[in-house]
Design a protein around this motif. Sequence first.
Motif, PDB file in Angstrom:
ATOM      1  N   ILE A  86      44.002  24.241  39.693  1.00 25.34           N
ATOM      2  CA  ILE A  86      44.360  24.267  41.118  1.00 25.34           C
ATOM      3  C   ILE A  86      45.396  23.193  41.416  1.00 25.34           C
ATOM      4  CG2 ILE A  86      43.496  24.034  43.463  1.00 25.34           C
ATOM      5  CD1 ILE A  86      42.226  26.368  42.393  1.00 25.34           C
ATOM      6  N   THR A  87      45.158  21.965  40.914  1.00 27.56           N
ATOM      7  CA  THR A  87      46.089  20.893  41.236  1.00 27.56           C
ATOM      8  C   THR A  87      47.461  21.153  40.617  1.00 27.56           C
ATOM      9  OG1 THR A  87      44.725  19.735  39.640  1.00 27.56           O
ATOM     10  CG2 THR A  87      44.757  18.856  41.848  1.00 27.56           C
ATOM     11  N   LEU A 122      40.291  39.833  43.731  1.00 30.68           N
ATOM     12  CA  LEU A 122      40.561  39.180  45.012  1.00 30.68           C
ATOM     13  C   LEU A 122      40.925  37.721  44.798  1.00 30.68           C
ATOM     14  CD1 LEU A 122      37.959  40.504  47.578  1.00 30.68           C
ATOM     15  CD2 LEU A 122      40.435  40.769  47.589  1.00 30.68           C
ATOM     16  N   ALA A 123      40.195  37.057  43.871  1.00 30.90           N
ATOM     17  CA  ALA A 123      40.491  35.655  43.599  1.00 30.90           C
ATOM     18  C   ALA A 123      41.912  35.514  43.049  1.00 30.90           C
ATOM     19  CB  ALA A 123      39.475  35.081  42.617  1.00 30.90           C
ATOM     20  N   VAL A 148      44.207  35.871  46.053  1.00 34.94           N
ATOM     21  CA  VAL A 148      44.148  34.692  46.912  1.00 34.94           C
ATOM     22  C   VAL A 148      44.851  33.511  46.249  1.00 34.94           C
ATOM     23  CG1 VAL A 148      42.582  32.980  47.870  1.00 34.94           C
ATOM     24  CG2 VAL A 148      42.079  35.392  48.129  1.00 34.94           C
ATOM     25  N   THR A 203      38.199  32.056  37.054  1.00 39.84           N
ATOM     26  CA  THR A 203      37.377  32.885  37.956  1.00 39.84           C
ATOM     27  C   THR A 203      36.727  34.019  37.184  1.00 39.84           C
ATOM     28  OG1 THR A 203      39.503  32.985  39.051  1.00 39.84           O
ATOM     29  CG2 THR A 203      37.599  33.311  40.406  1.00 39.84           C
ATOM     30  N   LEU A 234      48.536  33.818  46.451  1.00 37.98           N
ATOM     31  CA  LEU A 234      49.093  33.559  47.772  1.00 37.98           C
ATOM     32  C   LEU A 234      48.992  32.087  48.144  1.00 37.98           C
ATOM     33  CD1 LEU A 234      47.740  36.669  49.711  1.00 37.98           C
ATOM     34  CD2 LEU A 234      49.990  36.319  48.711  1.00 37.98           C
ATOM     35  N   ALA A 235      47.912  31.431  47.681  1.00 39.32           N
ATOM     36  CA  ALA A 235      47.679  30.056  48.111  1.00 39.32           C
ATOM     37  C   ALA A 235      48.487  29.046  47.284  1.00 39.32           C
ATOM     38  CB  ALA A 235      46.194  29.721  48.032  1.00 39.32           C
ATOM     39  N   LEU A 236      48.710  29.359  46.023  1.00 34.76           N
ATOM     40  CA  LEU A 236      49.364  28.388  45.143  1.00 34.76           C
ATOM     41  C   LEU A 236      50.858  28.663  45.064  1.00 34.76           C
ATOM     42  CD1 LEU A 236      46.772  28.442  42.247  1.00 34.76           C
ATOM     43  CD2 LEU A 236      47.023  26.710  43.989  1.00 34.76           C
ATOM     44  N   ILE A 261      35.875  43.188  41.321  1.00 30.62           N
ATOM     45  CA  ILE A 261      36.642  43.111  42.565  1.00 30.62           C
ATOM     46  C   ILE A 261      36.799  41.663  43.005  1.00 30.62           C
ATOM     47  CG2 ILE A 261      36.634  43.751  44.995  1.00 30.62           C
ATOM     48  CD1 ILE A 261      35.237  46.325  44.144  1.00 30.62           C
ATOM     49  N   ALA A 262      35.723  40.871  42.840  1.00 32.23           N
ATOM     50  CA  ALA A 262      35.815  39.462  43.222  1.00 32.23           C
ATOM     51  C   ALA A 262      36.901  38.754  42.420  1.00 32.23           C
ATOM     52  CB  ALA A 262      34.469  38.778  43.015  1.00 32.23           C
ATOM     53  N   THR A 298      39.279  24.358  35.538  1.00 34.18           N
ATOM     54  CA  THR A 298      39.445  25.028  36.826  1.00 34.18           C
ATOM     55  C   THR A 298      40.102  24.112  37.848  1.00 34.18           C
ATOM     56  OG1 THR A 298      37.365  26.121  36.328  1.00 34.18           O
ATOM     57  CG2 THR A 298      38.236  26.410  38.530  1.00 34.18           C
ATOM     58  N   LEU A 299      39.571  22.903  37.993  1.00 29.26           N
ATOM     59  CA  LEU A 299      40.092  22.031  39.031  1.00 29.26           C
ATOM     60  C   LEU A 299      41.517  21.572  38.696  1.00 29.26           C
ATOM     61  CD1 LEU A 299      37.088  19.962  40.354  1.00 29.26           C
ATOM     62  CD2 LEU A 299      37.747  22.297  40.766  1.00 29.26           C
ATOM     63  N   VAL A 305      43.727  29.690  36.916  1.00 20.81           N
ATOM     64  CA  VAL A 305      42.739  29.898  37.982  1.00 20.81           C
ATOM     65  C   VAL A 305      42.094  31.269  37.819  1.00 20.81           C
ATOM     66  CG1 VAL A 305      42.404  30.172  40.461  1.00 20.81           C
ATOM     67  CG2 VAL A 305      43.884  28.385  39.613  1.00 20.81           C
TER      68      VAL A 305
END
Lengths: 327, 316
Positions: free
Chosen positions: A288-289, A22-23, A26, A300, A29-31, A18-19, A284-285, A296
């Motif tokens: 995101i960028t 959810l990731a 998220v 996760t 939606l965020a990226l 589930i985590a 990972t980082l 991502v």
Amino acid sequence: MAFYIFRRFVNYFILSAIATCLAYVVASLALDPASKYYGRNPQPSKQTITNILNGLGVNPDVPVLERLWNWIVNLVVHGSLGNTVGGTSVVDQIVSRSGVSLRLLLIGSVIGAIVGVTLGVWGAVRQYKFSDQVVTYGSYLVFATPTFVIGVLLMIGATALNGAAGMQLINFTGEYSAGLSGSWWDLTADRAVHLLLPTVALVLIGAAGYSRYQRSVMLDVLSADYIRTARAKGRSRNAALVRHGVRVALIPMSTFFAYSFGTLVSGSIMLEIVFSFHGMGEFTLNAITQSDINAVAGSTLFLAVLVLFSSTLSEVLYAALDPRVRN
Amino acid sequence: MSLLEETNAAGGTPVVTPAPGPAGPDVIRSAKPLSRGRLIWRRLTQTSRFWVGAIAIAVILLWAVLGPLLYPYNATGRDPLNMGLGPTQLHWFGTNNIGQDLYAQTLVGLQKSIVIGLIAGPLGTLIAAVVGSVAGYMGGVVDRVLVWCINLLLVLPSFILLVILSPLFKGLSWVFLTIFIAGFSWMIMAQVVRSQTKSLRDRDFVKAARYMGVPMPTILGRHIIPNIASLLIIDATLGVVASILAETGLSYFGFGIRAPDVSLGTLLAEGTSAAVTRPWLFVFPAGVLILTLFAVSLIGDALRDAVDPTSGVNRD
């Protein structure tokens, strides 16, 4: 006991699954994966961008739950995590990078745990003595220092050492020396030297936390009646401490291992980047960028699996140490 | 130290009445029993660690506020005659490669980091207190759902969660970063608060309040929270350290504070590339940061020992 561990495993499995989902949501939606293409000059046509996004399965016009469903189906049916924005397969990236990360994390956390537990027991036995105070204040100092600062300070120290020795005693940039050729032994030794500083940093972080906790649990145990009983029955001091003391004090520690694992994971991610390792931390980082949703989600998932294993392992340890759980 | 001695010392002038007869034990009466708060304060002020930490933090706070006023350079101005210089009488911490004064920058960054820590630490504790006490007090389905959510949030390291969420607060001010940091730092404390609440809810004074019809929020605020206040104070103190660490970590890797704002994290990020060749760019901000966090954790640790005599140094 097997059933107990299995039940805990299923529990952690559901939580991790589930985590991860959810990731994924998220991150979606965020990226904004499209922004990267709009910024290009000459700007690609709208159709091209839509095609690229559809190909990656990250088109923001598709409802996020539908994308999540496709991602899961893709994972379960094809064992694929999609492609990165660079066009490589996420699974390939994880496979080639995870070794670097796991090696650092595994060696660092195991040595850190051993050192921490030893220091904790030692500090409890020698409570208030000078050595105990040194360990105590040392661990506060480590707590007060951000992980990356520990890394960079070690680098400054190694440079000074290399300068003093007049030769490259400790290499610390990257995971291995580029272009080095030689026997298997040379290559391994080279990697070991490169691994030295990040491992030391990770061991410091782990040992600081474990030693504090182990010391406080051990102090509880030392004042328990059964230690006195063991001594009264004629066991030597060391045998009473180790067989009756440390073993009992390790039971709460096994739960603490699982809790502290997150700290170690973020610590090793930071250290990987500080020491320019091309591991999962960098992956990972960078993801995101670069607004790379698939990457991502993949990383996760990787982390969630790590957490799943470490939590289950700590349950196994717990069951092995505490006879009450076994029945 | 026994409780008797402490009460004795605290009571000012204890009345010692020698019992009549040569063999009778001495009866010791203190003038006034000590309240718990006074007792903790007394234990706290007797530890040297507390004073070292408190004085250091007071000095650092004063320095962060007054320092920039007493120094001729500001954080953004450039001194073209002294670029990339080490510490001198003119520029106490040296200058960076475009001639900005590092001492002024460090103080501005220190201010920002301290403000973020002071907001996010207690805010995280507040969330933990609310969620933990509600879950522990209500029990049943609410408890299970909340515990499940806590476990879910604990699966992934908060640093990673904050990094994933960082695009959300990218364009926003640092206040949102602060709120996000607090939003991912309360889970473990909430579990502690929950278990404490569960043991408190069946105590007589809580039952009495419940049967008198006092509404739940009032019971939590009046009876539960005050009873675990000492735990919460410790957590808020150590939360300041954790929040500043989170902030500097995020800013260092480019996910936290962004230009034109300056924090110790961004300063350290700029200083890293030159850490080996021009170490003052890294060592001074890092030293200030470590000193601050070390002082706060000393206070937190002294607090913990004062509140819980069975932990750490008070144990005998």
